[in-house]
Design an enzyme around this catalytic site. Structure first.
Site, mmCIF file in Angstrom:
data_model
loop_
_atom_site.group_PDB
_atom_site.id
_atom_site.type_symbol
_atom_site.label_atom_id
_atom_site.label_comp_id
_atom_site.label_asym_id
_atom_site.label_seq_id
_atom_site.Cartn_x
_atom_site.Cartn_y
_atom_site.Cartn_z
ATOM 1 C CG ASP A 427 -12.474 -11.831 17.600
ATOM 2 O OD1 ASP A 427 -11.970 -12.460 16.659
ATOM 3 O OD2 ASP A 427 -13.689 -11.751 17.806
ATOM 4 C CG ASP A 882 -17.451 -11.301 19.478
ATOM 5 O OD1 ASP A 882 -16.388 -11.750 19.007
ATOM 6 O OD2 ASP A 882 -18.521 -11.307 18.861
ATOM 7 C CG ASP A 886 -12.500 -14.176 20.471
ATOM 8 O OD1 ASP A 886 -11.689 -14.481 19.578
ATOM 9 O OD2 ASP A 886 -13.556 -13.574 20.244
#
Lengths: 1220, 351
Positions: A427, A882, A886
């Protein structure tokens, strides 16, 4: 008083939309409330009447959430089921049950005890892990929120008690407890700001807006008699859609996603809101999105299962041989064996029914040879993994001081998988970046200001300097420092790795967050002395005026903090303030700037009337404001992407174009985000003419309003005069580029999947060196078309397929081995690319590219991409992120890593490992992953070796007992073999083995490749170990039999009975397997010594102890009386140890002598301290050990060095790098 | 970080400072153990080590091998198979009938020539062949509690099918092992002098002291219809029935020797010993051989060259390996820690 505070709030906050958005007041008229019928649209919510939802059919799920696998009742059956999903455990269970019958060759306790121990331990571990999840759920469920209790009274209730239809009041900075319909907020116009970080990872605030009709419901009292009905869609996982109707006072209003507040997002900058609960608990969109976390198993474990199947096959095979042999012997020979009383037998040994006896004996044999299957394998692996996980959790070098979070292995199942990762899917926001911008440089009027260098530049110059001088002192400050100086190692490991900033000449500590600019020519009012002071003034004014931010006074410092839509804007405003243009107030129509031309003078507050605001959009890539100065002059101030601005310059506005454009290139190379600034002076008549057009466009009703506004805006944003450009450093998290560099050197591929827009993603790609100038970028995109019909859909897909094919061909045609490609794709295109018939082409293209960046992807797409990579390449994928957005990909990937420390915990909760900073990934993979992989691989191989070595001796003996199922060993020996005598050494191997130290792992990331290439657990090796086991078993059995055959084994003339031979053989086995494990180990701490030699000692101690009790049968006093005094016992032991281990010793000696592996050589270098003697060689090897990477810092630095060298040759007048 | 300025831009305002105490508690404590930095010895298999290890093994093994072979050679062993000889010529057609016929007197005489001087003690063994004392049914058929304790005479579990007599009284010692006790007897005469066979101390002392009770007497033994092997003197406690004690130590292989007695007298080469034996034990049913063995003993026990040969072979092999490795290191030396052997140097094209 609170009331007044609220009023002030309103004044300040509700202004924003008047600039940022045009409120569509009359829109509802042309949108018919959709007819909500049919399946999928059956939900009815009676607002403020939660009691109605207590009865069927409106009794929707409550707001209690649970993520645990078990509960008190289901734990036992479910956990047992989990345990006995392992074939081996079922086998042992059956064996244990059968051990209660006379079929069993062993006593029941020797079968049941190990199984109970093994299963009990595993279940205890499961229970503990689930308990932790339960505690976490309880925390969430018992959060409190204010709920309407009737009669206009609100009281606090726990989240879990909230029902559908409840009116809740959520206060600032609280999370929404369920999916709500926004009724009203502390703002008059019913807007509120929401942070959806946990949902999509975006940190910028989103505006939600209530329906006009519910605006009046803005205090507690108003809810006394409020009722309404919502008819809407059923629970579904789609975060961005909502279809529903709101029936209130006999009117029906359409609801849009804009009125829906989702669970797990957070109320920001709004004092409170009122809302009606629509979806609760597991019905809420975020929970619907959460797929139950799959239980993951590592590849090694899956392969291990296969080995177990192989062993099972062998087991069944030799059992069959045994039972056939037994049947034949029973039939043909046993009638003659009068001493067995063949005339009076049970069906187990009935010569008249040999087939039946054979069948019974098959069961006996299956139990007897069960030692081929290591019962303690699973439990040992579990113990080892838990200990390995403890090491990961306890690693101080993965502890983050700032957030106070250590690394955490949340499941210990995947430790060894960490050592085999091939692709990392990352990410962006919050993972790679901290989403904080630093104003670093600017170019005004063709002059570049800002003397600080970006990270990339500093690293490049360091590298050059080192290469040029090569003296030890210089080496010390760069890459080598940390390994030679272990004291400094812990504290500043990452910075020193690549000689990154911080320590050399100037400590680079930005005093002001968001502002790292340093240049005396501009600061402290010095800019007035510059020749182009007027342009500089314009530059600063654009910074201070052209934005949509809101100032908020900061009580502590007396200054302002800015609530900006994007962190860039925040950085610009901070910069403007530092230059003396402090944005201090915003009203409906004006912006107030406190201008201060020199530090000594008092600031003058100037008002700038904002006449129009032309919004930023990713399509336009620019934003403008039309302002009227106090002098009455009208200007259009514009900032935007350089390409867009440069296209729109007027003829006389191009004065600085070439210089600026050169600077922009330099900034881009240095990894900075750039924007160009320009303005245009308007005269009154021109403006008013345009403004009428603009207002008309804005009030257009209908779908083409956007297009109209855009067209009119476009007319105005022309004929611009270029002022300069800004360069902002997107603050990456600490150590990210270095980490990416190391990971790239370790041969890992890195994909970035981000919800951000394409420009941002590319910039970040540059900043963390996934992209660099000179890399060929392949951008896949769709023709932007909002009204996608079926035809257009097909066309778009074909178009993408064509793009993919073309790009693939292009890559094939390029001969240059160093050419690097980057693939950039956005979410919309990805929807097509992920379709079944395109995805394989897409994947093969992506695999050919050095880096892949996917932008604007939804959480679902992230998961799909992950699955594509995982299944398409068949290699190990790791997803790191995080945010709650995700979660999908974290769960989908082979390994999911969550970044802890930021607010949202969803990612962490779904992850297998959590770390608090991206940079710890390097240590997690390269050190812990590498070790764990090797440890587990060696351990499993050894396990099979030792059990084959032991199990087969039982089989050979069978052949000498007429296949009767008698074991030569005492039951107790067998019981202890797996559980006590050989378990601790193998655990110590699995926990403590280190082929090379952690420093070496980090210095030679190339060693990591041993994992992904699976050098230590391929079939060649596994079969090798099995043959070693076979060999050992043969040696042990036949040497013993040969030596003890028929002879007396002592000077006293006694011959050896079964107990003596069995004990001697068992002694040989214990010695042989323990010496073998000692030969495998390359790292002995006192623990390994203790366990290995302790196990051997334990065996003798056990024999002594066992021999003291007559319960031991023929083993009574066997060591003291029979074997101990017999020299032959010791002579056999010595002989067998040697014969068993010589081939392995030969193998490793030969391999080391002629064909050493990397870690062998490095071990030798370290052993002879060659790295200290010949530092040049050591350094050279470290450099060479890198994979030829096309991405990462090193590649980037190399490119930069080439470029700088080129420039030196040309004797260019200035070097950009000024720090060093 | 730099909260002093307080002029944070953007909505995110860093982590709260209130977490300071929590921080410390979460910080992993440093210890060499948890950081996996314990001092360790990391031995490396250098050529020096390889050659020394192989040489050392050779140096140790060859003398042991020679000593073992010598010990084995010094043992004098007389083996005499008598099951085929001690059968009347008219009965060779039906050996089983011969052996099962209790009326025939089965005494038989054998003459053994002493090949070399034999120093006392001379051990007398019987060797059975093709006798599966290690069969599971056989091995399990005993009850140790009963043998040890007079009070536990009733404990016959596991002794099937020799548990009890027909009327249900327990057999002591029960089980197939005891039931099939070997019952050939040997008497030796040298010239005309009787060579006494000492049958004391042929079993393990611990067996006599702890496993076979001194107050346990045979009961109902060999009273069934089917007689197995030897009968026991029911007036002698089990711990004195050493033949039984030896027999109860089941052998591991179908060919085995068991100690019969000791002769405490030196024999000269070419002495002729006359053995008068009673050929009672039925091995004819299953074509088992019966052998009488007279053997001296060395420090390693009886005669068996296997150990010595194995030691010599391995010792020799290790010398050979040591030489071979020396040659390898001389012919194709690899400098230790030579970086050119690293994978990235060996195939420069990359991985």
């Amino acid at each position: 008083m609170a009331r007044r505070g609220r009023k002030r709030d309103r004044l300040r906050w509700s202004k924003l939309y008047s600039f940022a958005c045009v409120r569509p007041t009359v829109l509802l008229d042309d949108e018919q409330p959709s007819s909500l019928q049919g399946p999928g649209y059956s939900r009815i919510v009676h607002c403020n009447r939660p009691l109605l939802h207590r009865k069927k059919p409106l009794d929707y799920r409550n707001n209690y959430i649970t993520t645990t696998k078990y509960n008190v009742i289901t734990f036992l059956p479910k956990a047992l089921f989990e345990q006995f999903r392992r074939v081996a455990n079922i086998y042992f269970l059956l064996a244990a049950v059968l051990s209660l019958t006379p079929v069993s060759p062993f006593t029941p306790v020797s079968m049941i005890a190990p199984l109970a121990f093994v299963v009990g331990l595993s279940m205890a571990k499961e229970a503990l892990e689930d308990w932790r999840r339960f505690i976490q759920d309880m925390k969430v469920n018992s959060r409190k929120v204010s709920v309407h209790n009737g009669e206009g009274q609100f009281g606090y209730k726990q989240w879990q008690d909230i029902r559908v239809g409840d009116i809740v009041k959520v206060e600032k900075d609280q999370f929404f407890p369920a999916d709500l319909l926004l009724l009203s907020s502390s703002y008059e116009d019913g807007i509120c700001y929401v942070e959806t970080m946990n949902l999509d990872g975006e940190t910028n605030l989103k505006v939600k807006r209530s329906l006009e009709v519910t605006l009046a419901l803005d205090d507690d009292e108003a809810f006394r008699d409020f009722t309404a009905t919502i008819k809407c869609e059923d629970p579904n996982p789609n975060l961005y859609t909502f279809v529903g109707n709101f029936e209130y006072e006999r009117q029906v209003y359409a609801l849009e996603p804009n009125q829906i507040l989702l669970r797990d997002s957070k109320l920001r900058n709004t004092t409170y809101i009122y809302g009606v609960v629509i979806f609760t608990g597991h019905d809420s969109k975020v929970m619907q999105n959460a797929t139950s976390s799959p239980s993951k198993r590592s590849r090694i474990e899956k392969k291990m299962d296969k080995i177990i199947y192989v062993l099972f096959t062998i087991l069944v095979l030799i059992s069959l041989i045994s039972s056939i042999g037994f049947a034949v012997i029973t039939k043909n020979k046993m009638p003659d064996w009068w001493y067995l009383r063949p005339d009076d037998t049970s069906s187990l040994y009935d010569p008249s029914r040999p087939a039946l006896s054979g069948v019974f004996h098959l069961v006996t044999a299956l139990i007897l040879y069960g030692y081929l299957i290591p019962i303690s394998l699973y439990v040992s692996i579990e113990v080892v993994k838990v200990l390995q996980a403890t090491f990961i959790n306890r690693d101080v070098l993965m502890y983050d001081e700032e957030t106070g979070n250590p690394a955490q292995a949340r499941t210990s199942n995947l430790n060894e998988e960490l050592g085999q990762v091939d692709t990392i899917l990352s990410d962006k926001t919050g993972t790679l970046t901290c989403n904080q911008m630093d104003f670093l440089k600017c170019s005004i009027a063709g002059v570049s200001y800002g003397v600080r260098s970006s990270e990339v530049e500093i690293a490049a110059s360091k590298q050059m300097e080192t290469e040029a001088s090569g003296t030890p002192e210089h080496q010390n400050v760069t890459r080598d420092l940390w390994e030679d100086n272990r004291g400094a190692y812990g504290s500043s490991e990452i910075e020193l790795v690549n000689g990154i900033p911080s320590m050399v000449d100037k400590p680079r500590k930005p005093v002001i967050k968001g502002f790292s600019f340093e240049d005396d020519r501009l600061l402290n009012g010095n800019w007035t002395k510059e020749p182009t002071a007027n342009t500089i003034l314009m530059f600063f004014r654009i910074l201070a005026l052209c934005h949509t931010a809101i100032p908020e006074p900061n009580e502590d410092t007396g200054g302002f903090t800015y609530e900006a839509e994007s962190p860039d804007e925040g950085a610009f405003l901070v910069a403007a303030r530092e230059f003396g243009f402090e944005f201090c107030k915003r009203t409906q129509t004006s912006v107030f700037i406190r201008e201060k031309y020199s530090p000594s003078e008092e600031p003058v507050e100037r008002e700038f009337k904002i006449l129009n605001l032309l919004e930023f959009s990713s399509k336009r890539k620019r934003m403008s404001v039309v302002v009227r100065y106090e002098s009455g002059q009208i200007l259009l101030l514009c900032k935007g992407a350089d390409s867009i601005i440069f296209d729109r310059l007027s003829k006389n506005g191009r004065l600085y174009e070439s210089d600026t454009s050169r600077h922009l290139n330099e900034y881009g190379e240095a990894g900075l985000r750039t924007l160009a600034l320009a303005y245009r002076v308007l005269d009154e008549s021109e403006y008013s003419a345009w403004n009428t057009e603009f207002l008309k466009a804005k009030t257009t009703i209908g779908p083409d309003r956007e297009a109209q506004v855009e067209r009119i805006s476009d007319i105005m944003e022309r004929e611009l005069i270029l002022v300069g450009a800004t360069a902002v450093e997107d603050k990456l998290q600490k150590g990210v580029p270095q980490c990416i560099d190391k990971l790239a050197q370790a041969g890992l591929k890195i994909w970035v999947l981000t919800g951000d827009k394409i420009e941002t993603a590319i910039n970040i790609g540059y900043a963390c060196s996934l992209l660099r100038p000179g890399m060929k970028q392949i951008c896949l995109s769709t023709v932007s078309n909002d009204l996608l019909t079926q035809d257009a859909n097909k066309a778009a897909k074909e178009n993408i397929l064509m793009q993919i094919t073309n790009a693939g061909q292009m890559i094939k045609l390029v001969k240059d081995p160093y050419a690097a490609f980057a693939l950039i794709i956005d979410g919309k295109t990805l929807t097509y690319a992920l379709e079944d018939d395109v995805k394989n082409q897409f994947l093969s293209l992506a695999v050919d590219c050095a880096s892949v960046i996917c932008c604007r992807v939804s959480p679902k797409q992230k998961a799909l991409v992950t699955r594509l990579v995982k299944e398409g390449t068949g290699k190990v994928t790791l997803a790191i992120g995080d945010g709650a957005n995700d979660v999908g990909m974290i769960q989908e990937a082979d390994i999911g890593v969550g970044i802890s420390g930021v607010e949202g915990m969803q990612a962490v909760m779904a992850s297998d490992f959590s770390i608090s900073q991206f940079r710890f990934l390097e240590r997690l993979l390269v050190v812990h992953g590498h070790w764990c992989y090797k440890r587990i691989a060696l351990m499993i191989c050894y396990f099979f070796y030792k059990n084959i070595a032991f199990g087969l001796t039982i089989f050979y003996f069978e052949a000498y007992t007429g296949f009767s199922g008698q074991s030569v060993y005492d039951d107790w020996y067998m019981l202890l073999f797996n559980v006590v005598l050989t378990s601790l050494p193998v655990i110590s191997l699995g926990v403590f083995e280190q082929d090379v130290s952690s420093e070496v792992c980090l210095q030679f990331p190339a060693l990591y490749q041993q994992g992904p290439r699976n050098l230590f657990f391929d079939w060649y090796r596994i079969i090798g170990w099995m043959f070693n086991g076979l060999y050992t078993s043969i040696v042990i059995y036949f040497l013993n039999i040969g030596i003890f055959f028929c002879r007396s084994f002592r000077s006293g003339g006694q011959t050896a009975d079964m107990a003596a031979i069995g004990t001697t053989m068992f002694t040989c086995i214990i010695w042989a397997v323990n010496v073998q494990i000692a030969l495998i180990m390359s790292h002995f701490t006192w623990i390994q010594h203790l366990f290995v030699w302790g196990s051997v000692a334990t065996w003798y101690l056990f024999l002594l102890a066992y021999g003291t009790s007559t319960l031991s049968g023929n083993a009574y006093q066997i060591l003291v009386e029979a074997l101990g005094p017999a020299p032959i016992y010791w002579a056999v032991t010595l002989l067998v140890i040697s014969v068993c281990n010589i081939p392995y010793l030969l193998h490793i000696s030969y391999q080391r002598a002629l064909n050493p592996l990397d870690h062998h050589v490095i071990q030798e270098i370290k052993y002879y301290k060659k790295d200290l003697e010949d530092q040049r060689m050591w350094k050279r090897e470290k450099t060479k050990a890198r994979q030829k990477t096309k991405i990462g810092f090193t590649a980037r630095v190399d490119a930069k060095i080439m470029q700088l060298r080129g420039r030196l040759h040309k004797k260019a007048p200035s070097l950009t790098v000024q720090t060093v | 970080m730099n909260s002093s300025s307080g002029s944070a831009a953007g909505p995110s305002s860093g982590s709260g400072d209130g977490s300071a105490p929590r921080r410390n508690s979460k910080r992993p404590k440093y210890s060499k153990f948890t950081q996996q930095e314990l001092p360790a010895c990391k031995p490396i298999l250098t050529p020096k080590w390889v050659i020394s290890v192989f040489t050392l093994v050779g140096v140790i093994f060859v003398p042991i091998g020679i000593a073992a072979l010598m010990a084995s050679n010094n043992v004098v062993e007389i083996v005499d198979r008598y099951d085929t000889e001690c059968i009347p010529a008219n009965m060779t057609g039906d050996k089983v009938a011969y052996i099962q016929n209790d009326d025939i007197i089965k005494t038989c005489t054998r003459n053994l020539t002493v090949p070399k001087d034999m120093d006392q003690p001379i051990y007398v063994y019987y060797q059975l062949d093709n006798f599966y004392q290690n069969h599971r049914r056989y091995v399990k058929s005993r009850n140790d509690a009963q043998l040890k304790d007079a009070d536990q005479a009733n404990k016959t579990s596991g002794c099937d099918p020799e548990k009890t007599t027909k009327d249900g009284s327990p057999i002591v010692p029960c089980g197939l092992i005891a039931w099939s006790l070997f019952n050939d007897t040997y008497n030796f005469t040298l010239g005309n002098k009787n060579l006494s066979v000492n049958k004391n101390g042929i079993s393990w002392k611990s067996d006599r002291d702890h496993k076979f009770g001194k107050d346990v007497f045979p009961k109902n033994f060999q009273n069934g219809i089917l007689r197995g092997g030897a009968s026991l003197d029911s007036n002698k406690p089990l711990n004195e029935q050493e033949d039984l004690i030896v027999w109860m130590r089941t052998a591991a292989l179908p060919t085995f020797r068991k100690l019969y007695g000791k002769i405490h007298q030196d024999l000269k080469a070419n002495d002729i010993i006359m053995v008068t034996l009673e050929n009672n034990y039925n091995t004819y049913s299953f074509n088992g051989k019966k052998k009488l063995v007279l053997s001296t003993s060395s420090w390693l026990g009886g005669k068996n060259d296997f150990l010595g040969i194995a030691y010599l072979t391995i010792g020799g092999l290790c010398f050979f390996l040591a030489t071979a490795f020396t040659v390898v290191y001389l012919v194709k030396p690899r400098k230790l820690g030579d970086p050119s052997y690293l994978s990235w140097n060996r195939n420069p094209s990359g991985h």
